[in-house]
Motif scaffolding. Structure first.
Motif: not given
Length: 232
Positions: A26-33, A180-186
């Motif tokens: 389980f992970f959080s894309l919004s928190d990147r963790s 792709v760097p995670i910063e490119k996730l909209r």
């Protein structure tokens, strides 16, 4: 060096002298963790699924394909049991909990049981968590249409932060796996149907191709960020 979350689901979690296969994350894309490891403590054909907070990870050894937990076997086997019809675990899940955490239960189902705003230090909220096996293969869209599908996430073993995603644009050109760097996730679409990146299909098609995650050194990552016009 970066670590593939897909690879991590094939590692073994060790707690002192005991070892358990890691089944999912389980992970959080919004928190990147990362948030929890799903491990199987069953024996032979018995399955006993346990959710273990990543706060208990003491070390990740890529060469040995092991994740060392700061817990002993007794602590893991005596963890409280999750029950679908029981709200005893209210505000947040404790660091270790036993339950049906495979494909039989979703983060949304867990989040629905979270009722109290306060939680103990070390506990991790399960709201807005994703399950890797459910994200794997999810469609990815960009500014000008479909880009492909996400096939992996990369993280830093030191910080445990998710830093990149790996996109297979096989629908455009077969066999290419692009980082792709995670910063490119909209954003992630409602109902978790697809991901949207701040990229065009041509930008992705010309991006550096991944061969081996453990060979991505600092120079390569800096070049990747330059390509995407991101700060180093």
């Amino acid at each position: 060096m970066l670590l593939s979350i897909g690879d991590l689901t094939r590692f073994t979690a060790t707690a002192q002298d005991a070892s358990f296969p890691i089944k999912d994350i389980f992970f959080s894309l919004s928190d990147r963790s990362m948030a929890y490891l799903i491990i199987d403590t069953g024996q032979w054909f018995d399955t006993n699924t346990v959710l273990v907070s990543t706060s208990l990870i003491a070390d990740i050894l890529a060469d040995d394909r092991t994740v060392t937990l700061d817990a002993d076997e007794a602590k893991i086997r005596s963890a409280p049991r999750w029950q679908d019809d029981n709200s005893a675990l209210t505000d947040a899940l404790p660091p270790i909990v036993v339950g049906p955490f495979g494909n039989t239960i979703s983060p949304a189902m867990m989040a629905a049981m979270i009722q109290q705003p306060e939680h103990a230090e070390g506990d991790i909220m399960t709201d807005s968590l994703d399950q890797f096996t459910k994200l794997d293969g999810m469609d990815v869209f960009g500014n000008d249409g479909e880009l492909g599908r996400v096939i992996d996430l990369l993280l830093s073993p030191k910080t445990r932060a998710i830093t990149h995603m790996v996109v297979d644009n096989g629908k455009v050109l077969a066999g290419r796996q692009l980082i792709v760097p995670i910063e490119k996730l909209r954003h992630q679409a409602a109902q978790n149907t697809h991901l949207v990146l701040d990229l065009t299909s041509s930008e992705l098609a010309d991006a550096p191709q991944m061969e081996y995650a453990d060979r991505l050194d600092r120079n390569w990552i800096d070049a990747l960020r330059n390509y995407y016009q991101l700060p180093i």
